[in-house]
Design a protein around this motif. Sequence first.
Motif, PDB file in Angstrom:
ATOM      1  N   SER A 191       0.808  -1.223   0.000  1.00  0.00           N
ATOM      2  CA  SER A 191       0.000   0.000   0.000  1.00  0.00           C
ATOM      3  C   SER A 191       0.843   1.277   0.000  1.00  0.00           C
ATOM      4  N   LYS A 192       0.481   2.187  -0.903  1.00  0.00           N
ATOM      5  CA  LYS A 192       1.163   3.492  -0.982  1.00  0.00           C
ATOM      6  C   LYS A 192       0.698   4.408   0.160  1.00  0.00           C
ATOM      7  N   ASP A 193      -0.446   4.059   0.757  1.00  0.00           N
ATOM      8  CA  ASP A 193      -1.002   4.892   1.830  1.00  0.00           C
ATOM      9  C   ASP A 193      -0.318   4.628   3.166  1.00  0.00           C
ATOM     10  N   ILE A 194       0.358   3.487   3.259  1.00  0.00           N
ATOM     11  CA  ILE A 194       0.985   3.112   4.524  1.00  0.00           C
ATOM     12  C   ILE A 194       2.469   3.438   4.490  1.00  0.00           C
ATOM     13  N   HIS A 195       2.883   4.303   5.411  1.00  0.00           N
ATOM     14  CA  HIS A 195       4.286   4.753   5.455  1.00  0.00           C
ATOM     15  C   HIS A 195       5.060   4.130   6.608  1.00  0.00           C
ATOM     16  N   ALA A 196       4.331   3.585   7.592  1.00  0.00           N
ATOM     17  CA  ALA A 196       5.009   3.096   8.795  1.00  0.00           C
ATOM     18  C   ALA A 196       4.276   1.889   9.390  1.00  0.00           C
ATOM     19  N   ALA A 197       5.074   0.939   9.913  1.00  0.00           N
ATOM     20  CA  ALA A 197       4.504  -0.246  10.546  1.00  0.00           C
ATOM     21  C   ALA A 197       4.838  -0.261  12.030  1.00  0.00           C
ATOM     22  N   PHE A 198       3.844  -0.583  12.852  1.00  0.00           N
ATOM     23  CA  PHE A 198       4.038  -0.803  14.292  1.00  0.00           C
ATOM     24  C   PHE A 198       4.061  -2.313  14.496  1.00  0.00           C
ATOM     25  N   ILE A 199       5.222  -2.847  14.876  1.00  0.00           N
ATOM     26  CA  ILE A 199       5.370  -4.304  14.976  1.00  0.00           C
ATOM     27  C   ILE A 199       5.227  -4.761  16.423  1.00  0.00           C
ATOM     28  N   SER A 200       4.157  -5.507  16.691  1.00  0.00           N
ATOM     29  CA  SER A 200       3.848  -5.973  18.049  1.00  0.00           C
ATOM     30  C   SER A 200       3.650  -7.481  18.057  1.00  0.00           C
ATOM     31  N   THR A 201       4.490  -8.180  17.307  1.00  0.00           N
ATOM     32  CA  THR A 201       4.392  -9.637  17.252  1.00  0.00           C
ATOM     33  C   THR A 201       5.305 -10.235  18.319  1.00  0.00           C
ATOM     34  N   GLU A 202       5.353 -11.569  18.403  1.00  0.00           N
ATOM     35  CA  GLU A 202       6.272 -12.175  19.369  1.00  0.00           C
ATOM     36  C   GLU A 202       7.725 -11.894  18.953  1.00  0.00           C
ATOM     37  N   ASN A 203       8.604 -11.892  19.944  1.00  0.00           N
ATOM     38  CA  ASN A 203      10.007 -11.517  19.723  1.00  0.00           C
ATOM     39  C   ASN A 203      10.657 -12.264  18.568  1.00  0.00           C
ATOM     40  N   ARG A 204      10.354 -13.559  18.490  1.00  0.00           N
ATOM     41  CA  ARG A 204      11.008 -14.417  17.506  1.00  0.00           C
ATOM     42  C   ARG A 204      10.808 -13.907  16.082  1.00  0.00           C
ATOM     43  N   SER A 205       9.673 -13.264  15.811  1.00  0.00           N
ATOM     44  CA  SER A 205       9.392 -12.858  14.429  1.00  0.00           C
ATOM     45  C   SER A 205       9.717 -11.389  14.146  1.00  0.00           C
ATOM     46  N   HIS A 206      10.242 -10.663  15.142  1.00  0.00           N
ATOM     47  CA  HIS A 206      10.550  -9.241  14.920  1.00  0.00           C
ATOM     48  C   HIS A 206      11.486  -9.036  13.727  1.00  0.00           C
ATOM     49  N   GLU A 207      12.583  -9.787  13.738  1.00  0.00           N
ATOM     50  CA  GLU A 207      13.628  -9.557  12.730  1.00  0.00           C
ATOM     51  C   GLU A 207      13.073  -9.650  11.311  1.00  0.00           C
ATOM     52  N   GLU A 208      12.371 -10.746  11.038  1.00  0.00           N
ATOM     53  CA  GLU A 208      11.845 -10.976   9.690  1.00  0.00           C
ATOM     54  C   GLU A 208      10.824  -9.897   9.304  1.00  0.00           C
ATOM     55  N   THR A 209       9.987  -9.512  10.274  1.00  0.00           N
ATOM     56  CA  THR A 209       8.939  -8.520   9.987  1.00  0.00           C
ATOM     57  C   THR A 209       9.546  -7.142   9.738  1.00  0.00           C
ATOM     58  N   ILE A 210      10.531  -6.755  10.546  1.00  0.00           N
ATOM     59  CA  ILE A 210      11.223  -5.474  10.324  1.00  0.00           C
ATOM     60  C   ILE A 210      11.819  -5.463   8.916  1.00  0.00           C
ATOM     61  N   ARG A 211      12.495  -6.559   8.573  1.00  0.00           N
ATOM     62  CA  ARG A 211      13.173  -6.648   7.269  1.00  0.00           C
ATOM     63  C   ARG A 211      12.180  -6.443   6.127  1.00  0.00           C
ATOM     64  N   MET A 212      11.028  -7.102   6.222  1.00  0.00           N
ATOM     65  CA  MET A 212      10.018  -6.988   5.155  1.00  0.00           C
ATOM     66  C   MET A 212       9.552  -5.549   4.974  1.00  0.00           C
ATOM     67  N   PHE A 213       9.300  -4.876   6.098  1.00  0.00           N
ATOM     68  CA  PHE A 213       8.763  -3.514   5.992  1.00  0.00           C
ATOM     69  C   PHE A 213       9.834  -2.510   5.568  1.00  0.00           C
ATOM     70  N   LEU A 214      11.064  -2.709   6.010  1.00  0.00           N
ATOM     71  CA  LEU A 214      12.136  -1.824   5.537  1.00  0.00           C
ATOM     72  C   LEU A 214      12.352  -2.028   4.036  1.00  0.00           C
ATOM     73  N   GLU A 215      12.338  -3.286   3.609  1.00  0.00           N
ATOM     74  CA  GLU A 215      12.521  -3.568   2.175  1.00  0.00           C
ATOM     75  C   GLU A 215      11.409  -2.936   1.358  1.00  0.00           C
ATOM     76  N   ALA A 216      10.220  -2.840   1.954  1.00  0.00           N
ATOM     77  CA  ALA A 216       9.081  -2.238   1.250  1.00  0.00           C
ATOM     78  C   ALA A 216       9.127  -0.710   1.356  1.00  0.00           C
ATOM     79  N   GLY A 217      10.192  -0.179   1.986  1.00  0.00           N
ATOM     80  CA  GLY A 217      10.350   1.276   2.071  1.00  0.00           C
ATOM     81  C   GLY A 217       9.488   1.938   3.130  1.00  0.00           C
ATOM     82  N   LYS A 218       9.178   1.187   4.208  1.00  0.00           N
ATOM     83  CA  LYS A 218       8.359   1.759   5.281  1.00  0.00           C
ATOM     84  C   LYS A 218       9.219   2.042   6.515  1.00  0.00           C
ATOM     85  N   HIS A 219       8.797   3.050   7.285  1.00  0.00           N
ATOM     86  CA  HIS A 219       9.386   3.282   8.610  1.00  0.00           C
ATOM     87  C   HIS A 219       8.888   2.178   9.534  1.00  0.00           C
TER      88      HIS A 219
END
Length: 300
Positions: free
Chosen positions: A64-92
């Motif tokens: 989505s072009k409307d979404i500029h930032a993600a708030f990640i509140s998943t379990e610790n184990r999945s933080h790394e992968e989720t951060i990576r996906m959103f940074l790669e997608a150009g999101k804060h």
Amino acid sequence: QIRKMFGTVVIGVGIAGLARIRDLMNPIPSSPSEHLKLFGFVSRRSFGNINDVKQISLEDALRSKDIHAAFISTENRSHEETIRMFLEAGKHVLVEYPMALSAKAAHELWEMAEQKGKVLHVEHIELLTEEYKQLKKEVAGKDLVKGTLHFTGHVLDENKSGFPAFSGIARLTWLIDLFGDLTVTSATREKQKDKNYSRMTVHFQTANKKPLTWIEERGPGMRREKKINFCFTSGCLENFPEAPRSSVGLFMQDQNLFAKKLLGQVSKEELAAEKWRILRCLDLAEVIQQHCEEPEKIYS
């Protein structure tokens, strides 16, 4: 004047995720959070809507072009992968601590955020509590002789939350923020599988070679609490100073800080100091884990 708005999405709707949704829906008037607009949330479970906020797929959130930032509140184990996906997608990204369960991953993600010119913000509400702010004032300017920070809490699923040095990084953050850089002199861990009990003991030295101990203890029915014993040349501090209740919730304070970063209202010095602290704590968490996992040295 046109208000700059940042579209946001919340990933994961556990206790923290629901608090994030609540705070994004109800920003404090004329606070930086008014520049955040919640577009939806992502969850593996199927909810439909939560308080008029719609559930969207992970793919849509990333695209989505409307979404500029993600708030990640998943379990610790999945933080790394989720951060990576959103940074790669150009999101804060705003992520709950710990940002990753290895120091290497944390450094890589931070570098990636810098290369892409995106804000990577790690929530540290433990530094925002009134209790902690008072403690910091109390400790300021005193000469440490020795100290202990002892945390007890309920049992965590380590497969999801990671090694205790990472899941308990809030305590390590306190020590670094109060007493400056630390080095690990030793670290051990006692586990009683049948009792679901775990106790990690870490010994540090401050830059002035003063000893600090961190104990992270978890077991069934253990009350969540912190005990301190910090001794200074001027005397010992064994109880937390009295602290007022804050009128602004901790997640809201954190959200305002993130929004300030998005708006470019946080100084380079503050950002650099925060980056150093976060990565340093993760480096130390890894050293602690290595110490604890070393096979017992057998002396013949």
